[in-house]
Design a protein around this motif. Structure first.
Motif, PDB file in Angstrom:
ATOM      1  N   ALA A  10       0.830  -1.212   0.000  1.00  0.00           N
ATOM      2  CA  ALA A  10       0.000   0.000   0.000  1.00  0.00           C
ATOM      3  C   ALA A  10       0.862   1.258   0.000  1.00  0.00           C
ATOM      4  CB  ALA A  10      -0.913  -0.014   1.232  1.00  0.00           C
ATOM      5  N   ASN A  12       3.502   3.818  -2.742  1.00  0.00           N
ATOM      6  CA  ASN A  12       3.348   4.746  -3.871  1.00  0.00           C
ATOM      7  C   ASN A  12       2.624   4.105  -5.057  1.00  0.00           C
ATOM      8  OD1 ASN A  12       4.768   6.865  -2.592  1.00  0.00           O
ATOM      9  ND2 ASN A  12       6.709   5.893  -3.107  1.00  0.00           N
ATOM     10  N   ILE A  13       3.098   2.952  -5.485  1.00  0.00           N
ATOM     11  CA  ILE A  13       2.500   2.344  -6.689  1.00  0.00           C
ATOM     12  C   ILE A  13       1.158   1.691  -6.366  1.00  0.00           C
ATOM     13  CG2 ILE A  13       2.787   0.282  -8.164  1.00  0.00           C
ATOM     14  CD1 ILE A  13       4.010   2.747  -9.389  1.00  0.00           C
ATOM     15  N   SER A  33       2.343  -4.614   5.180  1.00  0.00           N
ATOM     16  CA  SER A  33       2.977  -5.584   6.088  1.00  0.00           C
ATOM     17  C   SER A  33       2.530  -5.378   7.530  1.00  0.00           C
ATOM     18  CB  SER A  33       4.504  -5.496   5.992  1.00  0.00           C
ATOM     19  OG  SER A  33       4.978  -4.339   6.634  1.00  0.00           O
ATOM     20  N   LYS A  34       2.020  -4.196   7.848  1.00  0.00           N
ATOM     21  CA  LYS A  34       1.691  -3.881   9.247  1.00  0.00           C
ATOM     22  C   LYS A  34       0.282  -4.331   9.637  1.00  0.00           C
ATOM     23  CE  LYS A  34       4.700   0.208   9.283  1.00  0.00           C
ATOM     24  NZ  LYS A  34       4.708   0.686   7.896  1.00  0.00           N
ATOM     25  N   VAL A  68       5.008  -4.558  -3.868  1.00  0.00           N
ATOM     26  CA  VAL A  68       5.872  -4.610  -2.677  1.00  0.00           C
ATOM     27  C   VAL A  68       7.323  -4.403  -3.104  1.00  0.00           C
ATOM     28  CG1 VAL A  68       4.402  -6.137  -1.314  1.00  0.00           C
ATOM     29  CG2 VAL A  68       6.079  -7.138  -2.886  1.00  0.00           C
ATOM     30  N   GLN A  72      10.634  -8.418  -0.668  1.00  0.00           N
ATOM     31  CA  GLN A  72       9.480  -9.088  -0.071  1.00  0.00           C
ATOM     32  C   GLN A  72       8.868 -10.183  -0.960  1.00  0.00           C
ATOM     33  OE1 GLN A  72       8.527  -8.430   3.179  1.00  0.00           O
ATOM     34  NE2 GLN A  72      10.514  -7.398   3.001  1.00  0.00           N
ATOM     35  N   PHE A 133       5.520   6.875 -10.026  1.00  0.00           N
ATOM     36  CA  PHE A 133       4.119   6.838  -9.579  1.00  0.00           C
ATOM     37  C   PHE A 133       3.391   8.169  -9.764  1.00  0.00           C
ATOM     38  CE2 PHE A 133       3.823   9.005  -5.421  1.00  0.00           C
ATOM     39  CZ  PHE A 133       5.166   9.226  -5.128  1.00  0.00           C
TER      40      PHE A 133
HETATM   41  N1  LIG Z   1       7.612   4.310  -6.652  1.00  0.00           N
HETATM   42  C1  LIG Z   1       7.538   4.219  -7.984  1.00  0.00           C
HETATM   43  O1  LIG Z   1       7.395   5.239  -8.694  1.00  0.00           O
HETATM   44  C2  LIG Z   1       7.570   2.868  -8.640  1.00  0.00           C
HETATM   45  C3  LIG Z   1       7.364   2.812 -10.021  1.00  0.00           C
HETATM   46  C4  LIG Z   1       7.318   1.556 -10.636  1.00  0.00           C
HETATM   47  C5  LIG Z   1       7.491   0.400  -9.907  1.00  0.00           C
HETATM   48  N2  LIG Z   1       7.727   0.482  -8.568  1.00  0.00           N
HETATM   49  C6  LIG Z   1       7.928  -0.770  -7.826  1.00  0.00           C
HETATM   50  O2  LIG Z   1       6.767  -0.999  -7.029  1.00  0.00           O
HETATM   51  C7  LIG Z   1       7.135  -1.656  -5.817  1.00  0.00           C
HETATM   52  C8  LIG Z   1       6.653  -0.819  -4.655  1.00  0.00           C
HETATM   53  O3  LIG Z   1       7.282   0.453  -4.738  1.00  0.00           O
HETATM   54  P1  LIG Z   1       6.680   1.680  -3.918  1.00  0.00           P
HETATM   55  O4  LIG Z   1       7.452   2.864  -4.341  1.00  0.00           O
HETATM   56  O5  LIG Z   1       5.203   1.675  -4.028  1.00  0.00           O
HETATM   57  O6  LIG Z   1       7.130   1.266  -2.440  1.00  0.00           O
HETATM   58  P2  LIG Z   1       6.626   1.863  -1.045  1.00  0.00           P
HETATM   59  O7  LIG Z   1       6.010   3.207  -1.253  1.00  0.00           O
HETATM   60  O8  LIG Z   1       7.777   1.735  -0.117  1.00  0.00           O
HETATM   61  O9  LIG Z   1       5.473   0.858  -0.598  1.00  0.00           O
HETATM   62  C9  LIG Z   1       5.720  -0.492  -0.356  1.00  0.00           C
HETATM   63  C10 LIG Z   1       4.488  -1.073   0.298  1.00  0.00           C
HETATM   64  O10 LIG Z   1       4.688  -2.482   0.402  1.00  0.00           O
HETATM   65  C11 LIG Z   1       4.255  -2.869   1.702  1.00  0.00           C
HETATM   66  N3  LIG Z   1       4.906  -4.097   2.088  1.00  0.00           N
HETATM   67  C12 LIG Z   1       6.198  -4.296   2.419  1.00  0.00           C
HETATM   68  N4  LIG Z   1       6.412  -5.587   2.682  1.00  0.00           N
HETATM   69  C13 LIG Z   1       5.211  -6.214   2.528  1.00  0.00           C
HETATM   70  C14 LIG Z   1       4.785  -7.536   2.682  1.00  0.00           C
HETATM   71  N5  LIG Z   1       5.635  -8.514   3.009  1.00  0.00           N
HETATM   72  N6  LIG Z   1       3.486  -7.825   2.473  1.00  0.00           N
HETATM   73  C15 LIG Z   1       2.611  -6.862   2.139  1.00  0.00           C
HETATM   74  N7  LIG Z   1       2.954  -5.570   1.965  1.00  0.00           N
HETATM   75  C16 LIG Z   1       4.251  -5.265   2.172  1.00  0.00           C
HETATM   76  C17 LIG Z   1       4.636  -1.706   2.595  1.00  0.00           C
HETATM   77  O11 LIG Z   1       3.879  -1.784   3.782  1.00  0.00           O
HETATM   78  P3  LIG Z   1       4.485  -1.431   5.226  1.00  0.00           P
HETATM   79  O12 LIG Z   1       4.710   0.032   5.216  1.00  0.00           O
HETATM   80  O13 LIG Z   1       3.425  -1.882   6.175  1.00  0.00           O
HETATM   81  O14 LIG Z   1       5.765  -2.221   5.335  1.00  0.00           O
HETATM   82  C18 LIG Z   1       4.211  -0.547   1.707  1.00  0.00           C
HETATM   83  O15 LIG Z   1       2.824  -0.322   1.824  1.00  0.00           O
HETATM   84  C19 LIG Z   1       8.661  -1.818  -5.859  1.00  0.00           C
HETATM   85  O16 LIG Z   1       8.969  -3.103  -6.340  1.00  0.00           O
HETATM   86  C20 LIG Z   1       9.088  -0.749  -6.843  1.00  0.00           C
HETATM   87  O17 LIG Z   1      10.335  -1.036  -7.486  1.00  0.00           O
HETATM   88  C21 LIG Z   1       7.749   1.689  -7.912  1.00  0.00           C
END
Ligand SMILES: NC(=O)c1ccc[n+]([C@@H]2O[C@H](COP(=O)([O-])OP(=O)(O)OC[C@H]3O[C@@H](n4cnc5c(N)ncnc54)[C@H](OP(=O)(O)O)[C@@H]3O)[C@@H](O)[C@H]2O)c1
Length: 201
Positions: A10, A12-13, A33-34, A68, A72, A133
């Motif tokens: 939950a 950015n993406i 995860s929380k 995630v 993870q 995102f």
């Molecule tokens: N940001 C971008 O612009 C972008 C663009 C394209 C692709 N991506 C990819 O998308 C993925 C997520 O990126 P993000 O930027 O959205 O990351 P983020 O903002 O750090 O969010 C990650 C989310 O994953 C949750 N999470 C972590 N471990 C988990 C688990 N074991 N089970 C369920 N939920 C879990 C976290 O929850 P908690 O806070 O509770 O740990 C958090 O809600 C990555 O692989 C990234 O490379 C990102």
């Protein structure tokens, strides 16, 4: 038509895609995860159609989005019986972020092939991973065009379903082929990474 999406991650993406889904009338189960209690404010902000759940709840929805961190991926197998489930993989295989942005060494495999192997039997389509995102969150309709989402996957019928969903959000879809071939183009430093393309009507 797919009714409920399970969003695993939950951040950015995950929330960006959730907002597009909700706007188009889908229901979403948001998980992190929380646990669900930590998502109360997020659910209020997302509004009608969104509920919080565990990652296992999300994994059991009609269609699943993986959003995630790469570290993870190994936690996903235990969430459900993935056999036959349609999963959209929006992850990238970063193992560090700014300033070095290192990716995992996958021995030549595409990252979504590694994800696919981690959730045996799932029908995995890579999508929503190529745009920052904040760009992905913009209105997909711009001028007389629609922002492009690249997809790749190994099952034609699954890709068709995923394509229909993504198009129903207002995006255009370009299919790059298989996971072994096309999805590599979507990876960091791949040919379509960070390519913000509009398909004109
Ligand atoms: N940001 C971008 O612009 C972008 C663009 C394209 C692709 N991506 C990819 O998308 C993925 C997520 O990126 P993000 O930027 O959205 O990351 P983020 O903002 O750090 O969010 C990650 C989310 O994953 C949750 N999470 C972590 N471990 C988990 C688990 N074991 N089970 C369920 N939920 C879990 C976290 O929850 P908690 O806070 O509770 O740990 C958090 O809600 C990555 O692989 C990234 O490379 C990102």
């Amino acid at each position: 038509m797919i009714k409920t999406f399970g969003i695993i991650g939950a951040g950015n993406i995950g929330l960006t895609v959730a907002r597009h889904l909700l706007k188009a009338g889908y229901k979403v189960i948001i998980s992190n995860s929380k646990g669900p209690d930590s998502l109360k404010e997020t659910i209020l902000e997302l509004g009608s159609g969104a509920i919080a759940g565990t990652a296992a709840d999300a994994a059991n929805a009609d269609m699943v989005l993986l959003s995630v961190p790469w570290s993870q991926i190994g936690t996903l197998a235990a969430l459900t019986d993935w056999n036959g489930k349609i999963v959209i993989d929006a992850t990238n295989h970063f193992i560090s972020y700014a300033p070095d942005f290192k990716v995992a060494d996958l021995g030549g495999k595409a990252s979504t092939q590694v994800v696919s192997a981690a959730i045996p039997g799932a029908q995995v389509v890579k999508a929503f991973n190529t745009l920052y995102f904040k760009i992905l969150g913009l209105d997909p309709k711009e001028g007389n065009g629609n922002r492009v989402i690249f997809i790749s996957g190994d099952e034609a019928a699954t890709k068709k379903e995923v394509r229909q969903v993504i198009e129903s959000l207002g995006f255009a879809v370009i299919d790059l082929g298989t996971l072994a071939g096309g999805s590599k183009l979507q990876e960091p430093k791949g040919a379509v990474a960070n390519v913000n393309l509009l398909k004109l009507e």
